[in-house]
Design a protein around this motif. Structure first.
Motif, short mmCIF file in Angstrom:
data_model
loop_
_atom_site.label_atom_id
_atom_site.label_comp_id
_atom_site.label_asym_id
_atom_site.label_seq_id
_atom_site.Cartn_x
_atom_site.Cartn_y
_atom_site.Cartn_z
N TYR A 153 0.84 -1.20 0.00
CA TYR A 153 0.00 0.00 0.00
C TYR A 153 0.87 1.25 0.00
CZ TYR A 153 -3.44 3.44 1.65
OH TYR A 153 -4.25 4.55 1.79
N GLU A 186 -8.14 -2.32 -15.64
CA GLU A 186 -7.92 -2.88 -14.31
C GLU A 186 -7.31 -1.84 -13.36
OE1 GLU A 186 -5.25 -6.50 -12.55
OE2 GLU A 186 -6.23 -6.82 -14.49
N ILE A 187 -6.32 -1.10 -13.86
CA ILE A 187 -5.69 -0.04 -13.05
C ILE A 187 -6.72 1.03 -12.70
CG2 ILE A 187 -4.05 1.89 -13.16
CD1 ILE A 187 -2.25 0.04 -14.87
N SER A 216 -9.97 0.85 -12.59
CA SER A 216 -10.98 0.32 -11.67
C SER A 216 -10.44 0.28 -10.24
CB SER A 216 -11.40 -1.08 -12.12
OG SER A 216 -12.29 -1.65 -11.22
N ALA A 217 -9.21 -0.18 -10.08
CA ALA A 217 -8.61 -0.25 -8.74
C ALA A 217 -8.43 1.15 -8.15
CB ALA A 217 -7.26 -0.97 -8.81
N ARG A 275 -11.70 2.52 -6.91
CA ARG A 275 -12.09 1.93 -5.61
C ARG A 275 -11.35 2.62 -4.47
NH1 ARG A 275 -11.59 -2.81 -8.69
NH2 ARG A 275 -9.70 -3.41 -7.56
N VAL A 276 -10.07 2.88 -4.65
CA VAL A 276 -9.30 3.59 -3.61
C VAL A 276 -9.86 5.00 -3.44
CG1 VAL A 276 -7.04 4.53 -2.99
CG2 VAL A 276 -7.22 2.21 -3.94
#
Length: 165
Positions: free
Chosen positions: A19, A145-146, A148-149, A152-153
């Motif tokens: 993280y 994918e990047i 979307s992630a 979410r963050v």
């Protein structure tokens, strides 16, 4: 003492380390983006505008917005939005006009000169998108994918801010 050592629980240290690495990478990528824009403007001989201002013009695009909307829409992530707007108006890259309904509010939009800057940045981003795909660095699935992630963050952090207040 690093944050990694303050976290306990199974699997937490590995996640915390990843993280923190991701946070550092996001910060470095933003600074690199500004450097890439700065280098492009030096290459084409546009020296009177900085990378933050150019990115702001790109993000505004064809919209007409208030200073408050710039932040709420995610067009601008800085503390000195008023300064940059004032400079862009003074340099002829933006028009500004008081809002008819709320005279305290000022609406801004790009001038033809501002649209030229926006187009330079758009062309740069287009070349980069083509290059990333052509060289196999990143494809459609990977970028989705990047994105979307990261969304979410973003939602998680936004919820944390709302929870605090």
């Amino acid at each position: 003492m690093s944050l990694e050592l303050q976290v306990s629980g199974p699997g937490t240290k590995g996640f915390m380390s990843s993280y923190l690495e991701a946070l550092a990478l996001v910060e470095r990528l933003h600074r690199l983006l500004l450097d890439v824009i700065k280098d492009e403007f030096e290459r084409v001989g546009v020296l009177e505008i900085n990378a933050v201002q150019a990115l702001l013009l790109f993000n505004i695009g064809d919209h007409e917005v208030t200073a408050g909307e710039l932040k709420s829409r995610g067009y601008y992530q800085g503390s000195n939005v008023s300064y940059n707007l004032k400079k862009l108006v003074e340099m002829g890259f933006m028009h500004h006009q008081r809002c008819e309904i709320d005279r305290r509010s000022v609406r801004v939009r790009l001038t033809p000169r501002g649209r030229e800057i926006r187009d330079i940045v758009a062309d740069l981003f287009s070349r980069h998108a083509e290059g990333l795909q052509a060289k196999g660095v990143l494809g459609t699935e990977g970028i989705e994918e990047i994105t979307s992630a990261l969304r979410r963050v973003e939602r998680y952090w936004t919820d944390q801010i709302r929870y605090i207040y």
